[in-house]
Design a protein around this motif. Sequence first.
Motif, PDB file in Angstrom:
ATOM      1  N   ILE A 182     -12.975  30.723  95.696  1.00  0.00           N
ATOM      2  CA  ILE A 182     -14.130  31.619  95.634  1.00  0.00           C
ATOM      3  C   ILE A 182     -15.094  31.150  94.551  1.00  0.00           C
ATOM      4  O   ILE A 182     -16.304  31.020  94.769  1.00  0.00           O
ATOM      5  CB  ILE A 182     -13.670  33.064  95.363  1.00  0.00           C
ATOM      6  N   GLY A 183     -14.547  30.885  93.353  1.00  0.00           N
ATOM      7  CA  GLY A 183     -15.383  30.418  92.251  1.00  0.00           C
ATOM      8  C   GLY A 183     -16.051  29.100  92.548  1.00  0.00           C
ATOM      9  O   GLY A 183     -17.211  28.868  92.169  1.00  0.00           O
ATOM     10  N   ARG A 184     -15.339  28.224  93.250  1.00  0.00           N
ATOM     11  CA  ARG A 184     -15.886  26.911  93.595  1.00  0.00           C
ATOM     12  C   ARG A 184     -17.115  27.055  94.492  1.00  0.00           C
ATOM     13  O   ARG A 184     -18.091  26.331  94.338  1.00  0.00           O
ATOM     14  CB  ARG A 184     -14.802  26.087  94.286  1.00  0.00           C
ATOM     15  N   ARG A 185     -17.061  28.009  95.419  1.00  0.00           N
ATOM     16  CA  ARG A 185     -18.205  28.221  96.311  1.00  0.00           C
ATOM     17  C   ARG A 185     -19.383  28.856  95.572  1.00  0.00           C
ATOM     18  O   ARG A 185     -20.531  28.488  95.777  1.00  0.00           O
ATOM     19  CB  ARG A 185     -17.799  29.108  97.487  1.00  0.00           C
ATOM     20  N   ILE A 186     -19.086  29.817  94.699  1.00  0.00           N
ATOM     21  CA  ILE A 186     -20.149  30.551  94.018  1.00  0.00           C
ATOM     22  C   ILE A 186     -20.734  29.749  92.855  1.00  0.00           C
ATOM     23  O   ILE A 186     -21.950  29.723  92.647  1.00  0.00           O
ATOM     24  CB  ILE A 186     -19.611  31.898  93.503  1.00  0.00           C
ATOM     25  N   PHE A 187     -19.854  29.092  92.094  1.00  0.00           N
ATOM     26  CA  PHE A 187     -20.286  28.370  90.888  1.00  0.00           C
ATOM     27  C   PHE A 187     -19.567  27.022  90.835  1.00  0.00           C
ATOM     28  O   PHE A 187     -18.672  26.820  90.036  1.00  0.00           O
ATOM     29  CB  PHE A 187     -19.976  29.207  89.645  1.00  0.00           C
ATOM     30  N   PRO A 188     -19.950  26.073  91.692  1.00  0.00           N
ATOM     31  CA  PRO A 188     -19.228  24.804  91.786  1.00  0.00           C
ATOM     32  C   PRO A 188     -19.227  23.991  90.505  1.00  0.00           C
ATOM     33  O   PRO A 188     -18.331  23.182  90.287  1.00  0.00           O
ATOM     34  CB  PRO A 188     -19.954  24.063  92.918  1.00  0.00           C
ATOM     35  N   ASN A 189     -20.206  24.227  89.631  1.00  0.00           N
ATOM     36  CA  ASN A 189     -20.253  23.452  88.390  1.00  0.00           C
ATOM     37  C   ASN A 189     -19.193  23.894  87.390  1.00  0.00           C
ATOM     38  O   ASN A 189     -18.932  23.198  86.412  1.00  0.00           O
ATOM     39  CB  ASN A 189     -21.642  23.564  87.758  1.00  0.00           C
ATOM     40  N   GLY A 190     -18.578  25.059  87.626  1.00  0.00           N
ATOM     41  CA  GLY A 190     -17.619  25.576  86.656  1.00  0.00           C
ATOM     42  C   GLY A 190     -16.175  25.477  87.094  1.00  0.00           C
ATOM     43  O   GLY A 190     -15.289  25.928  86.364  1.00  0.00           O
ATOM     44  N   PHE A 191     -15.926  24.896  88.249  1.00  0.00           N
ATOM     45  CA  PHE A 191     -14.562  24.850  88.782  1.00  0.00           C
ATOM     46  C   PHE A 191     -14.217  23.440  89.249  1.00  0.00           C
ATOM     47  O   PHE A 191     -14.909  22.876  90.099  1.00  0.00           O
ATOM     48  CB  PHE A 191     -14.414  25.817  89.962  1.00  0.00           C
ATOM     49  N   CYS A 192     -13.150  22.885  88.694  1.00  0.00           N
ATOM     50  CA  CYS A 192     -12.624  21.618  89.202  1.00  0.00           C
ATOM     51  C   CYS A 192     -11.107  21.688  89.143  1.00  0.00           C
ATOM     52  O   CYS A 192     -10.531  22.540  88.464  1.00  0.00           O
ATOM     53  CB  CYS A 192     -13.161  20.420  88.427  1.00  0.00           C
TER      54      CYS A 192
END
Length: 227
Positions: A182-192
Amino acid sequence: MGKTRSENHVIITGTTGMVGEGILIKCLESSEIDSILVINRKPCGYVHPKLKEIIHQDFLNLSPIENQLKGYNACFFGLGISSVGVNEDTYYKMTYILTMHVAQTLAKLNSGMTFCYVSGSGTDSTQKGRLKWARVKGKTENDLMKLPFEQVFNFRPGFIKPIERQKYAHKFYKYINWMFPIGRRIFPNGFCSMDELGNAMINTLSHNNERKVLEGKDIIALASEPS
């Protein structure tokens, strides 16, 4: 005849923590990495033919082990502490002074070295913001890039999804990993993922003479480069 691959001999710090351990796992699995030296205050618990471990307590005094730090062309620096509950002097010492001491020592001993530093999302490159930890991280990044390394990469991951088999991943991750897609879709710059962070570090070794700050999207992109 194909191009001969250069050998890669890597030093990793912080392998008894989640990030350092994840980097170690990826390096152990990678055919691009020929030998690994880990430096820890306590044993990391991994055994492998290409792995050597030095137990050393004082990272502010590396002189007793300096002769064992020669002959490496990369350092993946995963050692660090959280600023939560730590006074400013201790955080500065363990984040800036310790990192710079290790980096300066390695720069002196190994010409042509790539230094990869695990910083953090929100780091303040201007060193003028209101958050002390972000200014300290920013100063560390800035001063690392001034050292005579072949190249320096400052990694700024946010939320990192650990590798499932990691021993040193924080226990709370098993309760919040569902947030990752979910976080990757909403805020891809903050999730790896830890897989991406480790692969990205390994892929820096195919670059030449670069100094970069890598945010989340940059880490993901670098991880996907062909080796």
